[in-house]
Design a protein around this motif. Structure first.
Motif, PDB file in Angstrom:
ATOM      1  N   ALA A  44       0.799  -1.215   0.047  1.00 37.37           N
ATOM      2  CA  ALA A  44       0.104  -0.152  -0.120  1.00 37.37           C
ATOM      3  C   ALA A  44       0.860   1.340   0.134  1.00 37.37           C
ATOM      4  N   CYS A  45       1.978   1.093   0.514  1.00 38.42           N
ATOM      5  CA  CYS A  45       2.937   2.490   0.882  1.00 38.42           C
ATOM      6  C   CYS A  45       3.913   2.611  -0.405  1.00 38.42           C
ATOM      7  N   ALA A  46       4.057   1.590  -1.295  1.00 39.53           N
ATOM      8  CA  ALA A  46       4.961   1.794  -2.608  1.00 39.53           C
ATOM      9  C   ALA A  46       4.550   2.768  -3.344  1.00 39.53           C
ATOM     10  N   GLY A  47       3.257   3.379  -3.460  1.00 36.07           N
ATOM     11  CA  GLY A  47       2.906   4.425  -4.606  1.00 36.07           C
ATOM     12  C   GLY A  47       3.127   5.627  -3.639  1.00 36.07           C
ATOM     13  N   ILE A  48       3.203   5.934  -2.346  1.00 37.11           N
ATOM     14  CA  ILE A  48       3.492   7.049  -1.689  1.00 37.11           C
ATOM     15  C   ILE A  48       4.949   7.622  -1.630  1.00 37.11           C
ATOM     16  N   SER A  49       5.239   8.646  -2.083  1.00 33.52           N
ATOM     17  CA  SER A  49       6.719   8.809  -2.356  1.00 33.52           C
ATOM     18  C   SER A  49       7.457   8.944  -0.870  1.00 33.52           C
ATOM     19  N   TYR A  50       6.959   9.375   0.115  1.00 29.95           N
ATOM     20  CA  TYR A  50       7.659   9.623   1.375  1.00 29.95           C
ATOM     21  C   TYR A  50       7.648   8.266   2.354  1.00 29.95           C
ATOM     22  N   LEU A  51       6.753   7.318   2.044  1.00 36.56           N
ATOM     23  CA  LEU A  51       6.801   6.057   2.740  1.00 36.56           C
ATOM     24  C   LEU A  51       7.158   4.967   1.674  1.00 36.56           C
ATOM     25  N   SER A  52       7.507   5.163   0.253  1.00 37.52           N
ATOM     26  CA  SER A  52       8.178   4.001  -0.428  1.00 37.52           C
ATOM     27  C   SER A  52       8.945   3.111  -0.058  1.00 37.52           C
ATOM     28  N   TRP A  53       9.786   3.605   1.133  1.00 38.63           N
ATOM     29  CA  TRP A  53      10.820   3.013   1.802  1.00 38.63           C
ATOM     30  C   TRP A  53      10.400   1.657   2.471  1.00 38.63           C
ATOM     31  N   LEU A  54       9.105   1.815   2.897  1.00 33.84           N
ATOM     32  CA  LEU A  54       8.436   0.742   3.339  1.00 33.84           C
ATOM     33  C   LEU A  54       8.340  -0.633   2.710  1.00 33.84           C
ATOM     34  N   GLY A  55       8.116  -0.480   1.472  1.00 34.87           N
ATOM     35  CA  GLY A  55       8.097  -1.390   0.389  1.00 34.87           C
ATOM     36  C   GLY A  55       9.315  -2.082  -0.208  1.00 34.87           C
ATOM     37  N   ALA A  56      10.238  -1.356   0.068  1.00 39.07           N
ATOM     38  CA  ALA A  56      11.687  -1.846  -0.356  1.00 39.07           C
ATOM     39  C   ALA A  56      12.004  -3.442   0.047  1.00 39.07           C
ATOM     40  N   SER A  57      12.232  -4.452  -0.597  1.00 35.49           N
ATOM     41  CA  SER A  57      12.508  -5.593  -0.267  1.00 35.49           C
ATOM     42  C   SER A  57      13.507  -6.316  -0.843  1.00 35.49           C
ATOM     43  N   ALA A  58      13.897  -7.398  -0.283  1.00 34.64           N
ATOM     44  CA  ALA A  58      15.108  -8.141  -0.768  1.00 34.64           C
ATOM     45  C   ALA A  58      14.605  -9.651  -0.756  1.00 34.64           C
ATOM     46  N   LYS A  59      15.219 -10.368  -1.712  1.00 32.44           N
ATOM     47  CA  LYS A  59      14.807 -11.670  -1.944  1.00 32.44           C
ATOM     48  C   LYS A  59      16.200 -12.562  -1.825  1.00 32.44           C
ATOM     49  N   PHE A  60      16.203 -13.699  -1.148  1.00 34.01           N
ATOM     50  CA  PHE A  60      17.275 -14.597  -0.977  1.00 34.01           C
ATOM     51  C   PHE A  60      16.825 -16.206  -0.905  1.00 34.01           C
ATOM     52  N   GLY A  61      17.804 -16.648  -0.831  1.00 40.07           N
ATOM     53  CA  GLY A  61      17.350 -18.479  -1.051  1.00 40.07           C
ATOM     54  C   GLY A  61      17.857 -18.908  -1.857  1.00 40.07           C
ATOM     55  N   LEU A  62      17.541 -20.298  -2.396  1.00 40.14           N
ATOM     56  CA  LEU A  62      17.971 -21.078  -3.231  1.00 40.14           C
ATOM     57  C   LEU A  62      17.276 -21.272  -4.661  1.00 40.14           C
ATOM     58  N   SER A  63      17.546 -20.925  -5.634  1.00 43.26           N
ATOM     59  CA  SER A  63      16.506 -20.911  -6.870  1.00 43.26           C
ATOM     60  C   SER A  63      16.629 -22.189  -7.200  1.00 43.26           C
ATOM     61  N   THR A  64      15.775 -22.829  -8.026  1.00 45.86           N
ATOM     62  CA  THR A  64      15.443 -24.058  -8.337  1.00 45.86           C
ATOM     63  C   THR A  64      16.476 -24.791  -8.826  1.00 45.86           C
ATOM     64  N   VAL A  65      16.788 -25.953  -8.342  1.00 52.04           N
ATOM     65  CA  VAL A  65      17.604 -26.870  -8.729  1.00 52.04           C
ATOM     66  C   VAL A  65      16.890 -28.090  -9.000  1.00 52.04           C
TER      67      VAL A  65
END
Length: 88
Positions: free
Chosen positions: A28-49
């Motif tokens: 919800a906050c991704a579209g709001i300029s001063y709250l967009s940092w709440l939507g920043a994400s990181a993905k980690f793990g093992l891709s498919t083998v």
């Protein structure tokens, strides 16, 4: 239910709520300029083998994505869990 069972159930509920609400808030906050940092994400793990043995084909993989809002709410839920005292 024993005290430890109630506390374990409470921890699971708090963590699941933190993850779900964090995802909703981050999206919800991704579209709001001063709250967009709440939507920043990181993905980690093992891709498919893939393991192909001609008779059996097995695929392994796991990816975890977490955003800032989820991390904040997870920390808050752990603090709340520590502070809550369950009476028997």
């Amino acid at each position: 239910m024993k005290k430890s069972g109630i506390k374990t159930l409470l921890l699971i509920i708090l963590l699941v709520l933190a993850v779900v609400l964090g995802q909703i808030i981050g999206t919800a906050c991704a579209g709001i300029s001063y709250l967009s940092w709440l939507g920043a994400s990181a993905k980690f793990g093992l891709s498919t083998v893939e393991l192909n043995l001609a008779v059996v084909k097995i695929t392994f993989g796991m990816m975890v994505g977490i955003n800032v809002a989820q991390a904040i709410l997870l920390l808050a839920s752990i603090v709340a869990y520590i502070k809550i005292k369950v009476r028997e």
